[in-house]
Design an enzyme around this catalytic site. Structure first.
Site, PDB file in Angstrom:
ATOM      1  N   ASP A  42      23.994  17.391  40.312  1.00 22.31           N
ATOM      2  CA  ASP A  42      23.642  16.031  40.711  1.00 22.31           C
ATOM      3  C   ASP A  42      22.161  15.962  41.050  1.00 22.31           C
ATOM      4  O   ASP A  42      21.594  16.869  41.663  1.00 22.31           O
ATOM      5  CB  ASP A  42      24.481  15.610  41.931  1.00 22.31           C
ATOM      6  N   GLU A  84      28.768   4.266  40.948  1.00 21.16           N
ATOM      7  CA  GLU A  84      27.483   3.735  40.475  1.00 21.16           C
ATOM      8  C   GLU A  84      27.264   3.914  38.982  1.00 21.16           C
ATOM      9  O   GLU A  84      26.510   3.156  38.383  1.00 21.16           O
ATOM     10  CB  GLU A  84      26.330   4.411  41.234  1.00 21.16           C
ATOM     11  N   VAL A  85      27.874   4.944  38.417  1.00 15.46           N
ATOM     12  CA  VAL A  85      27.658   5.210  36.989  1.00 15.46           C
ATOM     13  C   VAL A  85      28.984   4.983  36.254  1.00 15.46           C
ATOM     14  O   VAL A  85      29.996   5.610  36.594  1.00 15.46           O
ATOM     15  CB  VAL A  85      27.155   6.654  36.759  1.00 15.46           C
ATOM     16  N   HIS A 129      33.084  10.539  36.291  1.00 19.48           N
ATOM     17  CA  HIS A 129      32.507  11.795  36.776  1.00 19.48           C
ATOM     18  C   HIS A 129      33.275  12.245  37.996  1.00 19.48           C
ATOM     19  O   HIS A 129      33.610  11.436  38.856  1.00 19.48           O
ATOM     20  CB  HIS A 129      31.007  11.656  37.093  1.00 19.48           C
ATOM     21  N   HIS A 183      32.860  14.603  41.194  1.00 20.70           N
ATOM     22  CA  HIS A 183      31.900  15.345  42.018  1.00 20.70           C
ATOM     23  C   HIS A 183      32.579  16.616  42.526  1.00 20.70           C
ATOM     24  O   HIS A 183      33.722  16.564  42.990  1.00 20.70           O
ATOM     25  CB  HIS A 183      31.494  14.535  43.251  1.00 20.70           C
TER      26      HIS A 183
END
Ligand code: 5GP
Length: 125
Positions: free
Chosen positions: A39, A105-106, A110, A112
């Site tokens: 990240d 946000e994206v 994804h 994490h």
């Protein structure tokens, strides 16, 4: 800007550009199904993002539309990245934000991986 996880896939999102090699990343692992990279703004000593190679907006989209082989390949990649980095003991945390309340946000799925210190309570209070 939080993502509406019900919108169609936008192939101009930043992780689509990373997958196409249009912007650089610090790759940790790559296989047929997944790419893992550090990240850009780490929230823990280890903060890795694992993304599927397929075009999926979110966990919701992926779990609904991806094929069994894609799902198996992606889930195994997440586990392998954490295992190979030595985080099974003392432990790690997975997070997949989905939609506005989660602050996704994206708009490319994804997961994490956080590790490298005691991670505290599961959610901010
Ligand atoms: P979200 O809030 O959507 O769950 O998490 C998005 C994550 O992507 C954030 O932790 C943010 O730091 C990371 N990020 C955003 N843009 C980039 C980028 O260009 N490169 C990398 N490596 N990470 C990014």
């Amino acid at each position: 800007m939080p993502v509406d996880a019900t919108l169609p896939y936008d192939d101009q999102n930043i992780f689509a550009k990373i997958l196409r090699g249009e912007i650089p990343n610090k790759t940790v692992y790559e296989d047929e199904w997944a790419l893992a990279f550090h990240d850009i703004n780490p929230q823990a000593p280890t903060h890795i993002l694992v993304i599927p190679k397929g075009a999926y907006v979110s966990w919701d989209d992926f779990s609904a539309r991806a094929g069994d082989a894609e799902i198996a390949g992606f889930v195994r990649a997440v586990g392998k990245v954490a295992r190979d980095a030595g985080h099974v003991n003392p432990g790690y945390r997975l997070l997949a934000n989905t939609g506005p309340d989660s602050h996704q946000e994206v708009p490319h799925l994804h997961v994490h991986i956080f590790a490298g210190r005691p991670l505290g309570p599961m959610l901010a209070r």
